[in-house]
Design a protein around this motif. Structure first.
Motif, PDB file in Angstrom:
ATOM      1  N   LEU A   1     129.600   0.737 -50.209  1.00 34.81           N
ATOM      2  CA  LEU A   1     130.316   1.516 -51.222  1.00 34.81           C
ATOM      3  C   LEU A   1     131.829   1.370 -51.097  1.00 34.81           C
ATOM      4  CD1 LEU A   1     128.199   4.767 -51.443  1.00 34.81           C
ATOM      5  CD2 LEU A   1     128.821   3.292 -53.362  1.00 34.81           C
ATOM      6  N   GLN A   2     132.460   1.107 -52.243  1.00 39.20           N
ATOM      7  CA  GLN A   2     133.911   0.930 -52.280  1.00 39.20           C
ATOM      8  C   GLN A   2     134.620   2.048 -53.036  1.00 39.20           C
ATOM      9  OE1 GLN A   2     134.779  -2.937 -53.897  1.00 39.20           O
ATOM     10  NE2 GLN A   2     133.439  -3.994 -52.477  1.00 39.20           N
ATOM     11  N   ALA A   3     133.943   2.668 -54.006  1.00 40.39           N
ATOM     12  CA  ALA A   3     134.598   3.695 -54.818  1.00 40.39           C
ATOM     13  C   ALA A   3     133.623   4.816 -55.166  1.00 40.39           C
ATOM     14  CB  ALA A   3     135.154   3.078 -56.100  1.00 40.39           C
TER      15      ALA A   3
ATOM     16  N   SER B   1     132.777   2.993 -44.297  1.00 38.44           N
ATOM     17  CA  SER B   1     134.028   2.421 -43.801  1.00 38.44           C
ATOM     18  C   SER B   1     134.682   1.452 -44.778  1.00 38.44           C
ATOM     19  CB  SER B   1     133.785   1.706 -42.470  1.00 38.44           C
ATOM     20  OG  SER B   1     132.828   0.669 -42.626  1.00 38.44           O
ATOM     21  N   LYS B   2     133.913   0.980 -45.784  1.00 33.07           N
ATOM     22  CA  LYS B   2     134.481   0.054 -46.761  1.00 33.07           C
ATOM     23  C   LYS B   2     135.081   0.760 -47.971  1.00 33.07           C
ATOM     24  CE  LYS B   2     131.412  -3.796 -45.563  1.00 33.07           C
ATOM     25  NZ  LYS B   2     130.419  -4.783 -46.074  1.00 33.07           N
ATOM     26  N   LEU B   3     135.005   2.079 -47.972  1.00 28.68           N
ATOM     27  CA  LEU B   3     135.486   2.851 -49.114  1.00 28.68           C
ATOM     28  C   LEU B   3     136.999   2.663 -49.289  1.00 28.68           C
ATOM     29  CD1 LEU B   3     133.811   4.714 -50.980  1.00 28.68           C
ATOM     30  CD2 LEU B   3     134.777   6.652 -49.737  1.00 28.68           C
ATOM     31  N   THR B   4     137.396   2.288 -50.506  1.00 24.25           N
ATOM     32  CA  THR B   4     138.818   2.116 -50.798  1.00 24.25           C
ATOM     33  C   THR B   4     139.334   3.155 -51.786  1.00 24.25           C
ATOM     34  OG1 THR B   4     138.377   0.549 -52.599  1.00 24.25           O
ATOM     35  CG2 THR B   4     138.702  -0.372 -50.390  1.00 24.25           C
ATOM     36  N   THR B   5     138.421   3.745 -52.579  1.00 23.55           N
ATOM     37  CA  THR B   5     138.840   4.704 -53.605  1.00 23.55           C
ATOM     38  C   THR B   5     137.959   5.943 -53.549  1.00 23.55           C
ATOM     39  OG1 THR B   5     139.575   2.923 -55.068  1.00 23.55           O
ATOM     40  CG2 THR B   5     139.168   5.067 -56.079  1.00 23.55           C
ATOM     41  N   LEU B   6     138.595   7.109 -53.488  1.00 25.93           N
ATOM     42  CA  LEU B   6     137.867   8.374 -53.393  1.00 25.93           C
ATOM     43  C   LEU B   6     138.588   9.417 -54.225  1.00 25.93           C
ATOM     44  CD1 LEU B   6     135.565  10.008 -52.085  1.00 25.93           C
ATOM     45  CD2 LEU B   6     137.112  10.477 -50.167  1.00 25.93           C
ATOM     46  N   SER B   7     137.841  10.128 -55.061  1.00 28.69           N
ATOM     47  CA  SER B   7     138.458  11.120 -55.942  1.00 28.69           C
ATOM     48  C   SER B   7     137.662  12.420 -55.937  1.00 28.69           C
ATOM     49  CB  SER B   7     138.544  10.570 -57.368  1.00 28.69           C
ATOM     50  OG  SER B   7     139.243  11.454 -58.207  1.00 28.69           O
ATOM     51  N   PHE B   8     138.374  13.534 -55.742  1.00 34.29           N
ATOM     52  CA  PHE B   8     137.766  14.871 -55.728  1.00 34.29           C
ATOM     53  C   PHE B   8     138.545  15.833 -56.619  1.00 34.29           C
ATOM     54  CE2 PHE B   8     135.578  13.556 -51.859  1.00 34.29           C
ATOM     55  CZ  PHE B   8     134.376  14.233 -51.961  1.00 34.29           C
ATOM     56  N   ARG B   9     138.949  15.397 -57.782  1.00 32.89           N
ATOM     57  CA  ARG B   9     139.752  16.261 -58.650  1.00 32.89           C
ATOM     58  C   ARG B   9     139.053  17.577 -58.979  1.00 32.89           C
ATOM     59  NH1 ARG B   9     143.238  13.201 -63.325  1.00 32.89           N
ATOM     60  NH2 ARG B   9     144.335  11.735 -61.976  1.00 32.89           N
ATOM     61  N   ARG B  10     139.838  18.610 -58.988  1.00 34.79           N
ATOM     62  CA  ARG B  10     139.410  19.947 -59.388  1.00 34.79           C
ATOM     63  C   ARG B  10     138.200  20.420 -58.588  1.00 34.79           C
ATOM     64  NH1 ARG B  10     141.274  21.497 -64.948  1.00 34.79           N
ATOM     65  NH2 ARG B  10     141.346  23.751 -64.851  1.00 34.79           N
ATOM     66  N   ASN B  11     138.332  20.354 -57.294  1.00 35.13           N
ATOM     67  CA  ASN B  11     137.283  20.877 -56.424  1.00 35.13           C
ATOM     68  C   ASN B  11     137.809  22.138 -55.752  1.00 35.13           C
ATOM     69  OD1 ASN B  11     135.770  21.284 -53.849  1.00 35.13           O
ATOM     70  ND2 ASN B  11     134.633  19.500 -54.579  1.00 35.13           N
ATOM     71  N   ASN B  12     137.155  23.247 -56.005  1.00 34.25           N
ATOM     72  CA  ASN B  12     137.609  24.544 -55.481  1.00 34.25           C
ATOM     73  C   ASN B  12     136.990  24.890 -54.140  1.00 34.25           C
ATOM     74  OD1 ASN B  12     139.223  25.202 -57.797  1.00 34.25           O
ATOM     75  ND2 ASN B  12     137.332  25.675 -58.901  1.00 34.25           N
ATOM     76  N   ILE B  13     136.190  23.966 -53.567  1.00 37.74           N
ATOM     77  CA  ILE B  13     135.421  24.294 -52.373  1.00 37.74           C
ATOM     78  C   ILE B  13     135.937  23.600 -51.118  1.00 37.74           C
ATOM     79  CG2 ILE B  13     133.097  24.390 -51.382  1.00 37.74           C
ATOM     80  CD1 ILE B  13     131.968  24.223 -54.198  1.00 37.74           C
ATOM     81  N   ILE B  14     136.260  22.317 -51.224  1.00 38.46           N
ATOM     82  CA  ILE B  14     136.655  21.593 -50.010  1.00 38.46           C
ATOM     83  C   ILE B  14     137.930  22.194 -49.425  1.00 38.46           C
ATOM     84  CG2 ILE B  14     135.516  19.458 -50.667  1.00 38.46           C
ATOM     85  CD1 ILE B  14     138.187  18.323 -51.504  1.00 38.46           C
ATOM     86  N   THR B  15     137.993  22.212 -48.107  1.00 38.96           N
ATOM     87  CA  THR B  15     139.091  22.858 -47.393  1.00 38.96           C
ATOM     88  C   THR B  15     139.813  21.870 -46.497  1.00 38.96           C
ATOM     89  OG1 THR B  15     137.757  23.444 -45.458  1.00 38.96           O
ATOM     90  CG2 THR B  15     137.699  24.970 -47.344  1.00 38.96           C
ATOM     91  N   ALA B  16     140.884  22.366 -45.885  1.00 41.50           N
ATOM     92  CA  ALA B  16     141.648  21.543 -44.946  1.00 41.50           C
ATOM     93  C   ALA B  16     140.775  21.119 -43.773  1.00 41.50           C
ATOM     94  CB  ALA B  16     142.860  22.334 -44.456  1.00 41.50           C
ATOM     95  N   GLN B  17     139.936  22.009 -43.315  1.00 41.59           N
ATOM     96  CA  GLN B  17     139.050  21.684 -42.194  1.00 41.59           C
ATOM     97  C   GLN B  17     138.074  20.572 -42.582  1.00 41.59           C
ATOM     98  OE1 GLN B  17     136.895  25.041 -40.673  1.00 41.59           O
ATOM     99  NE2 GLN B  17     135.811  23.864 -39.105  1.00 41.59           N
ATOM    100  N   GLY B  18     137.532  20.650 -43.782  1.00 41.46           N
ATOM    101  CA  GLY B  18     136.597  19.629 -44.239  1.00 41.46           C
ATOM    102  C   GLY B  18     137.242  18.266 -44.384  1.00 41.46           C
ATOM    103  N   MET B  19     138.536  18.239 -44.616  1.00 44.16           N
ATOM    104  CA  MET B  19     139.229  16.964 -44.796  1.00 44.16           C
ATOM    105  C   MET B  19     139.295  16.133 -43.520  1.00 44.16           C
ATOM    106  SD  MET B  19     142.347  17.829 -47.434  1.00 44.16           S
ATOM    107  CE  MET B  19     143.071  16.203 -47.173  1.00 44.16           C
ATOM    108  N   SER B  20     138.896  16.736 -42.413  1.00 47.41           N
ATOM    109  CA  SER B  20     138.856  15.966 -41.155  1.00 47.41           C
ATOM    110  C   SER B  20     137.884  14.800 -41.279  1.00 47.41           C
ATOM    111  CB  SER B  20     138.463  16.868 -39.982  1.00 47.41           C
ATOM    112  OG  SER B  20     137.150  17.402 -40.190  1.00 47.41           O
TER     113      SER B  20
ATOM    114  N   LEU C   1     140.726   3.282 -46.773  1.00 44.58           N
ATOM    115  CA  LEU C   1     141.031   3.999 -48.008  1.00 44.58           C
ATOM    116  C   LEU C   1     142.410   3.587 -48.533  1.00 44.58           C
ATOM    117  CD1 LEU C   1     139.275   6.047 -49.523  1.00 44.58           C
ATOM    118  CD2 LEU C   1     140.710   7.856 -48.578  1.00 44.58           C
ATOM    119  N   VAL C   2     142.433   3.240 -49.827  1.00 46.20           N
ATOM    120  CA  VAL C   2     143.676   2.817 -50.483  1.00 46.20           C
ATOM    121  C   VAL C   2     144.137   3.868 -51.490  1.00 46.20           C
ATOM    122  CG1 VAL C   2     144.736   1.042 -51.960  1.00 46.20           C
ATOM    123  CG2 VAL C   2     143.113   0.378 -50.172  1.00 46.20           C
TER     124      VAL C   2
END
Length: 578
Positions: free
Chosen positions: A158-160, A181-200, A208-209
């Motif tokens: 998976l790349q995107a 590990s091959k992911l270059t594009t990731l988008s989570f627009r308008r997500n009210n749930i994910i937190t700073a801790q989850g971003m670990s 990621l690009v």
């Protein structure tokens, strides 16, 4: 098996949006999504009678889609053909969980299922069966949950991934993509749930690009986990009002960062000081941030900066001399700031400028003399300024100017004669009550215009005869209230029109609908607040490309339009009244 379905899977920085002032909008509704979707239209175009000769593959694929219930599996079919069939089923909204089963183990690469009805966890097993062939999945607006993402564990190529508007993806979902590990594009627009801790969980995505976290209100402190993502080139955290100066500090080590969007955050001049180390930064969007002109001291260290948005900030004339250091700027948005003509004195040396937005600033005629040397300027926004007819003489030498907005200025008919030499002008906005037929006559040498906005201008039937000079027009708005059916007859020969707005002209009747019936390229038509009735709808049957029809405050009902849609206008996806 390659070329038939090949396309660019991930988008670079969208310069078109930048030139428009970085305003990216997305509406979570089926009609708007399908109006602008990016899937191949070739099969649907065949059905609409487009005269290009379709290929044998297109014809066969179309036939398969029409008889899709006859097929139990496409796993033995070449991947390119399976991909074409899948894309067409998605575009035509004929895909469901039963039909989806036929695509198990087909080694599909791209699953563009954003905003698709019924997309939930029950689909994930078939999606995951594509295995290592799967490169991109668009989950936008789906009901897929954290549990559903566990099916993807073997899709290691998976790349995107796009999770915009996915209301059921939380920190646990983030954990389930850590192995890609091959992911270059990731988008989570308008997500009210994910937190700073989850971003670990993002810290291991070392390739990621592009990362998009726009409108994620709980990520304050989470940017710390991006420190090791040294390949990151684009980061969008627009409209995250939780972001503060402290969140900028972890970014200073991202040496490859080229695009940073932090609009409507709480970042101040102090936070901007951490950005001085980003020597490759080309795009910076700080619209609506509480920064002042003092931030220019830090920004002047960014020698690669090409696009800068400081609209709706707290800029004043004090300190604006530092704009002269930003020599490489191509796009600059300073709209809605308390700055005056002083800014133009310091911008006259920024000779690479191609787009300048001064909307609602205190700009007057005399200040425009400083624009005379900006020969590369292509787009100039002077809406709602104090510019009048006298100042337009300073624009006459801008030979590359393609777009000019003079709406809500004090420009009069006489001033428009000074624009007659702007042969490159494609788009002109003159939404102002003081513009009349005389002003329109002064523009007839601008035969290259493709967009003309005369929304509030006082254009009468007599003035519409000048429109015949603009054969290339694709967009026209005349909504001042002075037109009758006689004036619309002069519009019928503008056969390149795709957008026509004649709203607020209360004297228009069904005869106007007959007059526009030959404009077969129309995609959008607005005749609101007129005397058009249901009887006039019959004249629109020829407008097969129409996608948007607005007839509010007319003697037309939603059921009338729906009937027209079902019988003659299958592409109509947005209409009023509804």
């Amino acid at each position: 098996m390659g070329g038939a379905c090949s396309r660019k899977r991930v988008q670079q920085i969208d310069e078109d949006n930048l030139h428009r002032g970085f305003s990216g909008r997305y509406c979570k509704s089926g009609s708007s999504k399908w109006l602008g979707n990016s899937f191949s239209r070739s099969l649907s175009d065949v059905k609409q009678g487009i005269r290009e000769s379709p290929s044998l593959m297109v014809l066969c694929t179309s036939k398969i889609c029409e008889e899709i219930s006859r097929y139990g599996s496409f796993s033995m079919m070449p991947r390119d053909i399976s991909q074409l069939i899948f894309d067409e089923l998605v575009y035509s909204q004929r895909l469901n969980n039963v039909i989806l089963e036929a695509f198990r183990d087909c080694a599909l690469q791209d699953l563009n299922l954003g905003e698709y009805p019924g997309f939930n966890d029950s689909w994930m097993d078939v999606i995951a069966s594509q295995g290592s062939s799967l490169l991109t999945v668009d989950f936008t607006g789906s009901d897929v949950t954290d549990a559903g993402l566990s099916h993807l564990r073997d899709c290691k190529s998976l790349q995107a991934l796009n999770f915009n508007y996915c209301d059921h993806i939380s920190d646990q979902g983030l954990e389930r993509i850590t192995g890609f590990s091959k992911l270059t594009t990731l988008s989570f627009r308008r997500n009210n749930i994910i937190t700073a801790q989850g971003m670990s969980a993002l810290s291991g995505l070392v390739n990621l690009v592009r990362l998009d976290l726009e409108r994620c209100p709980k990520i304050h402190g989470g940017l710390l986990h991006l420190k090791g993502l040294t390949k990151l080139e684009s980061l969008n955290i627009n409209c995250c009002n939780c972001i503060t100066d402290a969140d900028m500090k972890p970014l200073q080590g991202l040496a490859n960062l080229k695009g940073l969007q932090i609009s409507s955050s709480k970042v101040t001049d102090y936070g901007v000081t951490f950005l001085k180390a980003l020597h490759n930064l080309q795009l910076l969007n700080m619209e609506g941030c509480p920064v002042t002109t003092a931030c220019l001291e830090s920004l002047s260290a960014l020698g690669a900066l090409l696009y800068l948005n400081l609209s709706r900030c707290n800029l004043t004339d004090d300190g604006c001399d530092k704009f002269s250091r930003l020599q490489n700027l191509k796009v600059l948005n300073l709209g809605f700031n308390e700055i005056s003509d002083c800014i133009l004195v310091y911008l006259k040396g920024v000779t690479n400028l191609e787009s300048l937005n001064l909307d609602s600033c205190r700009i007057r005629d005399d200040g425009l003399v400083n624009l005379a040397g900006l020969n590369r300027l292509k787009c100039l926004e002077l809406s709602d300024t104090e510019v009048g007819s006298s100042g337009l003489r300073h624009l006459s030498g801008l030979s590359n100017l393609g777009s000019l907005n003079l709406s809500f200025t004090i420009v009069t008919d006489g001033g428009l004669r000074k624009l007659s030499g702007l042969s490159s002008l494609k788009s002109l906005n003159l939404d102002a009550r003081q513009i009349t037929d005389t002003g329109l006559a002064a523009l007839t040498s601008l035969t290259g215009l493709t967009h003309l906005d005369l929304f509030g201008a006082r254009i009468t039937d007599s003035g519409t005869k000048y429109l015949k000079c603009f054969k290339n027009l694709r967009s026209l708005e005349i909504c001042g209230g002075w037109l009758t059916d006689a004036g619309v007859k002069n519009i019928k020969d503008l056969t390149s029109l795709t957008l026509l707005n004649l709203s607020q002209n209360s004297h228009l009747t069904d005869r106007s609908m007959e007059a526009v019936s030959g404009l077969t390229k129309l995609v959008s038509l607005n005749v609101s607040n007129s005397r058009v009735t249901s009887a006039g709808l019959k004249h629109l049957k020829s407008l097969k490309n129409l996608k948007s029809l607005t007839l509010e405050s007319c003697k037309v009902t939603a059921s009338d339009i729906k009937k027209l849609q079902s019988t003659d206008l299958p592409n109509l996806v947005n209409f009023r009244p509804e």
